[in-house]
Scaffold this active site. Sequence first.
Site, PDB file in Angstrom:
ATOM      1  N   TYR A   4      23.141  32.795  49.459  1.00 45.34           N
ATOM      2  CA  TYR A   4      22.731  33.833  48.516  1.00 45.34           C
ATOM      3  C   TYR A   4      21.447  34.465  49.040  1.00 45.34           C
ATOM      4  CZ  TYR A   4      21.906  35.902  43.856  1.00 45.34           C
ATOM      5  OH  TYR A   4      21.728  36.751  42.796  1.00 45.34           O
TER       6      TYR A   4
ATOM      7  N   VAL B 299      43.972  43.161  29.942  1.00 40.62           N
ATOM      8  CA  VAL B 299      42.790  42.670  29.245  1.00 40.62           C
ATOM      9  C   VAL B 299      43.010  41.198  28.906  1.00 40.62           C
ATOM     10  CG1 VAL B 299      41.344  42.922  27.199  1.00 40.62           C
ATOM     11  CG2 VAL B 299      42.392  44.951  28.243  1.00 40.62           C
ATOM     12  N   ILE B 300      42.150  40.334  29.414  1.00 40.48           N
ATOM     13  CA  ILE B 300      42.201  38.926  29.025  1.00 40.48           C
ATOM     14  C   ILE B 300      41.657  38.841  27.601  1.00 40.48           C
ATOM     15  CG2 ILE B 300      41.275  36.613  29.477  1.00 40.48           C
ATOM     16  CD1 ILE B 300      40.988  37.548  32.456  1.00 40.48           C
TER      17      ILE B 300
ATOM     18  N   ARG C 181      13.734  41.804  38.260  1.00 45.49           N
ATOM     19  CA  ARG C 181      14.198  42.993  38.983  1.00 45.49           C
ATOM     20  C   ARG C 181      13.800  44.268  38.253  1.00 45.49           C
ATOM     21  NH1 ARG C 181      20.503  44.255  39.962  1.00 45.49           N
ATOM     22  NH2 ARG C 181      20.442  43.680  37.768  1.00 45.49           N
TER      23      ARG C 181
ATOM     24  N   GLY D 242      40.127  42.886  35.636  1.00 45.17           N
ATOM     25  CA  GLY D 242      40.499  43.957  34.712  1.00 45.17           C
ATOM     26  C   GLY D 242      41.519  44.930  35.255  1.00 45.17           C
ATOM     27  N   THR D 243      42.067  44.659  36.445  1.00 45.25           N
ATOM     28  CA  THR D 243      43.008  45.621  37.037  1.00 45.25           C
ATOM     29  C   THR D 243      44.446  45.411  36.589  1.00 45.25           C
ATOM     30  OG1 THR D 243      43.430  44.248  38.994  1.00 45.25           O
ATOM     31  CG2 THR D 243      41.592  45.813  39.126  1.00 45.25           C
ATOM     32  N   LEU D 244      44.718  44.279  35.920  1.00 43.62           N
ATOM     33  CA  LEU D 244      46.095  43.994  35.488  1.00 43.62           C
ATOM     34  C   LEU D 244      46.261  44.144  33.981  1.00 43.62           C
ATOM     35  CD1 LEU D 244      46.810  40.782  37.612  1.00 43.62           C
ATOM     36  CD2 LEU D 244      47.249  43.172  38.207  1.00 43.62           C
TER      37      LEU D 244
END
Lengths: 568, 568
Positions: free
Chosen positions: B472, B277-278, B411, B273-275
Amino acid sequence: MVIHVTDEVPRSVWYGWGDPSRGKPLGSHALEFLRRTLKLGSVAQNHPPVELSDVRVGPVTLADDVLTQLRAITGADHVATDATTRILHAGGKSTPDLIRRRSGDALDAPDAVVFPGTAEEVRAVLALCVQRKLAVVTFGGGTSVVGGVEPLRGRFAGVITVDMARMDKLLHVDSLARTATFEAGIRGPAIEAALAPYGMTLGHFPQSHQEATLGGYVATRSAGQASTGYGRSNDLVKSAHLETPAGAFDAGSPAPGTAAGPKLLDVVVGSEGTLGVITSATVKVVPVPAQKVYGSWAFPSFEAGAEALRRLKHDGARGDMPHVCRLSDTDETASTFKLGGWKTGALARYLGIRGQKTPAMALFVWEGDARENRAGKRRSAKIMRAAGGISMGPLPGKSWEHGRFSGPYLRDELLTRGVYVETLETAATWGLLAGTYASVRAAILDSLQINGAAAYVQTHISHVYSDGASLYFTFLSGLEADGLAQNARVKAAASGAIVAAGATITHHHAVGIDHAPYMGAEIGALGIKVLAGIKNTLDPEGIMNPGKLIPPTTAPPVTTSPTTKETP
Amino acid sequence: MVIHVTDEVPRSVWYGWGDPSRGKPLGSHALEFLRRTLKLGSVAQNHPPVELSDVRVGPVTLADDVLTQLRAITGADHVATDATTRILHAGGKSTPDLIRRRSGDALDAPDAVVFPGTAEEVRAVLALCVQRKLAVVTFGGGTSVVGGVEPLRGRFAGVITVDMARMDKLLHVDSLARTATFEAGIRGPAIEAALAPYGMTLGHFPQSHQEATLGGYVATRSAGQASTGYGRSNDLVKSAHLETPAGAFDAGSPAPGTAAGPKLLDVVVGSEGTLGVITSATVKVVPVPAQKVYGSWAFPSFEAGAEALRRLKHDGARGDMPHVCRLSDTDETASTFKLGGWKTGALARYLGIRGQKTPAMALFVWEGDARENRAGKRRSAKIMRAAGGISMGPLPGKSWEHGRFSGPYLRDELLTRGVYVETLETAATWGLLAGTYASVRAAILDSLQINGAAAYVQTHISHVYSDGASLYFTFLSGLEADGLAQNARVKAAASGAIVAAGATITHHHAVGIDHAPYMGAEIGALGIKVLAGIKNTLDPEGIMNPGKLIPPTTAPPVTTSPTTKETP
């Protein structure tokens, strides 16, 4: 155990390919076929290259202190300004490159050729070139056929070619991870020779394999003849070390499967020397296959064969896809039958009886474990037969393999005989493949057949993907008086047809100078801005391989991309 | 035919995961195991979230005319400034996110949430935000566990969250190319439901599958539980349409196998999201598998199991690798046996008799054609047995699959019971895997066990590559009074250990805020400059997701990468 180690050959002659003594001259039967097909008065050897001593090369425009500093960096033995070395680095191996050099024109030769021995020396050379405003061209095997290594000086005072020949060592093998790290100047045969003691192979065999270097593979996203099985260079490379004017850049995670942001390695792969010099790279390796199995099939048409390959890729089991997977169109099959030199008469008669008078031939090579190879071949045979194929046995595949690095030698002979020959390639999705094939083929023929000249185009698929396949066109005609103009005319026509068809401007030859004008159609104006921005970060002065990859800042050609659309 | 269509669930509650009514509460046996293992006085439900009406959210700082203009772009119904919607977009789903919101802190909520319906509307929203200097956060499923969707306003006057929920359509299927194009806001279950009529599947099932969106998959280089078979999101995506402040950017060639320069799609994939919006993406799809086959194996140790997986990947035939390939360490196997709820007593006794008192369990699922699945399972069994494995039959795999999306519900219950739980992940080459496992595990334990507290760490491999595997870690302890400080302490210790081990800072959780400080160690200072340069081209004002992915411009942490070296 299959032998993947290939012959090491001397570096190419200045006017053509490799070691000319290794070329296999055309027989009289083939020459007559050519003369008749291309309607030529003569195919005699009337067009030899000029003598090396007659080649014109410009003066060295570098200041003496630049040469002194270059010698201080690499040692005096590793800086050359003699005419022969400069001519040997005056360009790549495209047909216009050869036409130019054969006629005695090496005026674009670099001012000097530097042979660095370490990444640190490369770094120092770049720093000097930034300081003195000199363009830098990286030269691996020098096999570019799209102008990728032309020593353009752009707006700079001079141009230095950095030849990577000395940086040719295997640095590191991680057998557990199945990776190997090499210096980037290592050539194809040396890669395989270095991996052989580990029982491993890179499996990367482009036609340029014997000359080309690992750095070139990475810089151009190259594909090899067995890439359907082993993967393209962009699939094989795990990381690369790049020396740039802005400093050293290690691209690619040392770990598998990272999600740490964009994959910046894919900015370096395909950068074609415009960002920096790739000095080493870590690549995926696999065990040398125990065995190879060959198959070949004849189809009633190129379209039927392509559909068979698609079904094999889509419907076959996971191990069915051959490592080498090629399909020739009916023209290429016909010329292979005529020029190939095997005993093909009986084969052609057999196919004729079976109703295939103009067959399209597919060649397969499976590499690996004997049982797995057998299973893949057996299962694929079902799919081939269902798609209308007639089995032709292992011989055509073996014969192709035997001559698979010899194509470029043939070109040198053809040019000497006054025959123009060039190749170009693309790839398209399955739905667009037939249209791309037809329109590009027609564009090539139309542009060659002006003024009543005859021409021959033959085409093959050599790489099969889930979403589509490559198309490789080889075309011949009489060499016109202005061979460069002839070439530019055909190339422009074909490139326009490729763009209009919604295919890619290049499947594996890369961009260089020749395809740069079409990058706007390929990646869009903003894509070009992104590329230029990356270059500006790593090469703010713009000294790295100017004029390549990134088109001059003009409006990109507009195109429409046809799509295949459907609803359930 | 296997059913890949999964339950569509409502969007997550504001304080936790999904639809809480779908969680399966812990039984008394499990609770007692937890209480005893973590040495807790109580695991009663003493720590519920505050009431929604008590959550603190800051004032909307936008000028009225900004809201008016946003409403003009998307329609008034698609711009929200109410507290509930803002709280629902106040962050992602990391444990600190939940601790913060459960305590009533949503002070970082965005000023407004916009729900665009088209790429053009997204473009107009971005143009407005550039003009008015507002930060923009794109929100798909909102499932980031690394701070990827925190509405940080950075140096801007306000922050707008663009929620992609309305852009959830299948746009196009190319059955011949086996690709599908979707709007980016479509969620996992809807992707599978849309492909089902075509008989196709994306095969992408991260634990967040039911909430996460295609745009999120692409933006984070996500990996799914079956990615060993189907490939990660970066393997699946063929092209993406990005709306950026600098304009629309179509990344990715429409053709297969292009060599036309660097693969700029890989700049968009993982850009978080830094460039821009896809807004849509084209992905590879494959036929829904006819059948699944399950297997499980017990190994005497995690190391022995990991070596078995490596051998399966390296020595198996091409069809042997299961789509799902997991290996739990002895701690995770023990807790699975204790908490899993199956009839495991007999199984544990059987393994005990066979000498495996503390086994490490591997689970496999093959998906595809019945004959191919059978062959893969049969051949892999040889490799597993040779590596010291004992077959445990299909049930453990089926049981895992049944509960595979339920972890996040657990969780929420644990937090309510005063139990701290978080996960983190990495990947390393085979040679570094054991060292990474040991040092990261120790770092987590050491940082949780201060002041005599008890802690539990369990680990699994869920993704197997030729060069290595993922790790993981899930870890539990009593929730300290300052849970945020507790979490930051553990995360810093583990991240430091990962960097020192030469592993990647993230295998599939992505970077977000949490891992940004480690990007210097991951990609180098010059790599960060390259990223920042790309951002500067597409987002010159820096409004897109500020504070994520690219670390603040300070010196990056220095690290040493161990390597495994050998000579023949």
